[in-house]
Design an enzyme around this catalytic site. Structure first.
Site, short mmCIF file in Angstrom:
data_model
loop_
_atom_site.label_atom_id
_atom_site.label_comp_id
_atom_site.label_asym_id
_atom_site.label_seq_id
_atom_site.Cartn_x
_atom_site.Cartn_y
_atom_site.Cartn_z
CB SER A 206 -0.88 0.05 1.19
OG SER A 206 -1.66 1.22 1.55
CE1 TYR B 147 -3.94 -2.84 4.79
CE2 TYR B 147 -3.12 -0.49 4.39
CZ TYR B 147 -3.75 -1.72 3.87
OH TYR B 147 -3.89 -1.80 2.61
N1 LIG Z 1 -8.53 -0.08 -1.89
C1 LIG Z 1 -7.42 0.57 -1.47
O1 LIG Z 1 -7.72 1.77 -1.23
C2 LIG Z 1 -6.29 -0.36 -1.21
C3 LIG Z 1 -5.11 0.54 -1.17
C4 LIG Z 1 -3.91 -0.29 -0.96
C5 LIG Z 1 -3.74 -1.46 -0.91
N2 LIG Z 1 -4.93 -2.19 -0.91
C6 LIG Z 1 -4.79 -3.72 -0.83
O2 LIG Z 1 -5.44 -4.39 -1.78
C7 LIG Z 1 -5.93 -5.71 -1.27
C8 LIG Z 1 -7.39 -5.67 -1.97
O3 LIG Z 1 -8.02 -4.57 -1.32
P1 LIG Z 1 -9.57 -3.96 -1.87
O4 LIG Z 1 -9.61 -2.64 -1.89
O5 LIG Z 1 -9.92 -4.91 -3.08
O6 LIG Z 1 -10.41 -4.61 -0.71
P2 LIG Z 1 -11.99 -5.34 -0.91
O7 LIG Z 1 -12.80 -4.59 -1.98
O8 LIG Z 1 -12.52 -5.03 0.66
O9 LIG Z 1 -11.75 -6.72 -1.18
C9 LIG Z 1 -11.20 -7.59 -0.29
C10 LIG Z 1 -11.03 -9.06 -0.84
O10 LIG Z 1 -10.36 -9.83 0.23
C11 LIG Z 1 -11.05 -10.85 0.55
N3 LIG Z 1 -10.74 -11.09 1.86
C12 LIG Z 1 -10.94 -10.58 3.07
N4 LIG Z 1 -10.73 -10.64 4.01
C13 LIG Z 1 -10.38 -11.97 3.96
C14 LIG Z 1 -9.76 -13.20 4.61
N5 LIG Z 1 -9.68 -13.20 5.75
N6 LIG Z 1 -9.28 -14.39 3.85
C15 LIG Z 1 -9.51 -14.25 2.54
N7 LIG Z 1 -10.00 -13.27 1.93
C16 LIG Z 1 -10.30 -12.23 2.35
C17 LIG Z 1 -12.51 -10.48 0.39
O11 LIG Z 1 -13.08 -11.78 0.04
P3 LIG Z 1 -14.79 -11.62 0.66
O12 LIG Z 1 -15.57 -11.02 -0.74
O13 LIG Z 1 -15.23 -13.09 0.35
O14 LIG Z 1 -15.23 -11.13 1.57
C18 LIG Z 1 -12.41 -9.57 -0.80
O15 LIG Z 1 -12.17 -10.84 -2.11
C19 LIG Z 1 -5.67 -5.32 0.04
O16 LIG Z 1 -4.50 -6.38 0.13
C20 LIG Z 1 -5.56 -4.26 0.43
O17 LIG Z 1 -4.77 -4.09 1.64
C21 LIG Z 1 -6.18 -1.60 -1.16
#
Ligand SMILES: NC(=O)c1ccc[n+]([C@@H]2O[C@H](COP(=O)([O-])OP(=O)(O)OC[C@H]3O[C@@H](n4cnc5c(N)ncnc54)[C@H](OP(=O)(O)O)[C@@H]3O)[C@@H](O)[C@H]2O)c1
Length: 253
Positions: free
Chosen positions: A145, A158
């Site tokens: 991130s 985080y």
């Molecule tokens: N969005 C941002 O601003 C941002 C910025 C930097 C980095 N990131 C990183 O990008 C990645 C994805 O984030 P996102 O924004 O796509 O989040 P999101 O839309 O909330 O989606 C999260 C995904 O992770 C799965 N998940 C959550 N908890 C889990 C667990 N305990 N075991 C297995 N799967 C799990 C969820 O599965 P379900 O659908 O089944 O719940 C979903 O597929 C993360 O690593 C996050 O830290 C995000």
């Protein structure tokens, strides 16, 4: 026999992981995606990939639960054999994750452990246990991130864990190079997904603030991210290894 490359994307049911899965499929790569609780969303992504002419499957996986990983890999082996006609895969995308917003002073041990289990311990051991199934010459993409480079109050645990993933990426690249496996880490900026309660997408004030500190003038969208992961899995990216690639539109430069 399966001649296509296969990617395993954790957390492929929604948000960035969904976009990664679809982008990989667009590059002709078959995809196994995992979900934690949102099975229907995961199956919808599988259907979209199949419509695009690639093979796909969805498996349940809680990346916080290391003890469940042996069972998961048994299921993965069966899926590889029955759906894909092989017993190996090529690309591991460690994407699954959650956000918990709490100041350093108020972060609880429970929150810390939950974040650690998902963002560091789970990624460490899932990757370790994936190694026998990963083809030589394969690729691993970890997800960090922007918060590992710059500090925004409320993300100390985080951000520290994402920093750890960046260090882990370099160790993995060093140790797995002998097998021709390259390991890189992408660091998205603030992206409009469900993450952390969907604040970047739904909180207008926050969204405007993100836009104001981003050189390209807006918050990120899932579609800004998936193509970068897919690119890292192509031959064009074959000499990129051990690198942190920030994908943030120039946030907090
Ligand atoms: N969005 C941002 O601003 C941002 C910025 C930097 C980095 N990131 C990183 O990008 C990645 C994805 O984030 P996102 O924004 O796509 O989040 P999101 O839309 O909330 O989606 C999260 C995904 O992770 C799965 N998940 C959550 N908890 C889990 C667990 N305990 N075991 C297995 N799967 C799990 C969820 O599965 P379900 O659908 O089944 O719940 C979903 O597929 C993360 O690593 C996050 O830290 C995000």
């Amino acid at each position: 026999m399966n001649n296509s490359k296969i990617a395993l994307v954790t957390g492929g049911s929604r948000g960035l992981g969904k976009n990664m899965a679809l982008s990989l499929a667009q590059k002709g790569i078959d995809v196994i995606l995992t979900y934690n609780s949102q099975k229907d969303d995961a199956l919808a992504v599988v259907a979209e990939i199949e419509q695009a002419g690639r093979k796909a499957a969805a498996l349940q996986l809680n990346t916080a639960d290391v003890k469940s990983f042996d069972g998961f890999f048994e299921q993965l082996k069966t899926t590889l054999e029955t759906t894909f006609g092989t017993n190996h895969f090529d690309f591991l995308i460690n994407n699954a994750g959650i956000g918990i917003h709490a100041s350093f002073a108020e972060t609880t041990e429970e929150q810390f452990d939950q974040l650690t289990n998902i963002h560091l311990k789970g990624v460490f051991f899932l990757t370790q246990k994936a190694l026998p199934l990963l083809n030589d010459g394969g690729r691993i993409v970890n997800v960090s991130s922007g918060l590992a480079r710059f500090a925004i109050p409320g993300s100390s645990a985080y951000g520290a864990l994402k920093g750890a993933i960046e260090v882990l990426t370099r160790y993995q690249a060093k140790e797995l190079g002998a097998r021709g496996i390259a390991v890189n880490v992408i660091a998205p900026g603030a992206i409009e997904t469900d993450f952390g309660g969907g604040h970047v997408r739904d909180n207008t004030q926050l969204n405007q603030w993100v836009s104001s500190v981003t050189a390209l003038g807006r918050a990120g969208l899932p579609d800004d991210i998936g193509g970068v992961v897919a690119f890292l899995c192509t031959d064009d990216a074959k000499w990129i290894n051990g690198q942190r690639i920030e994908v943030s539109g120039g946030m907090n430069l």
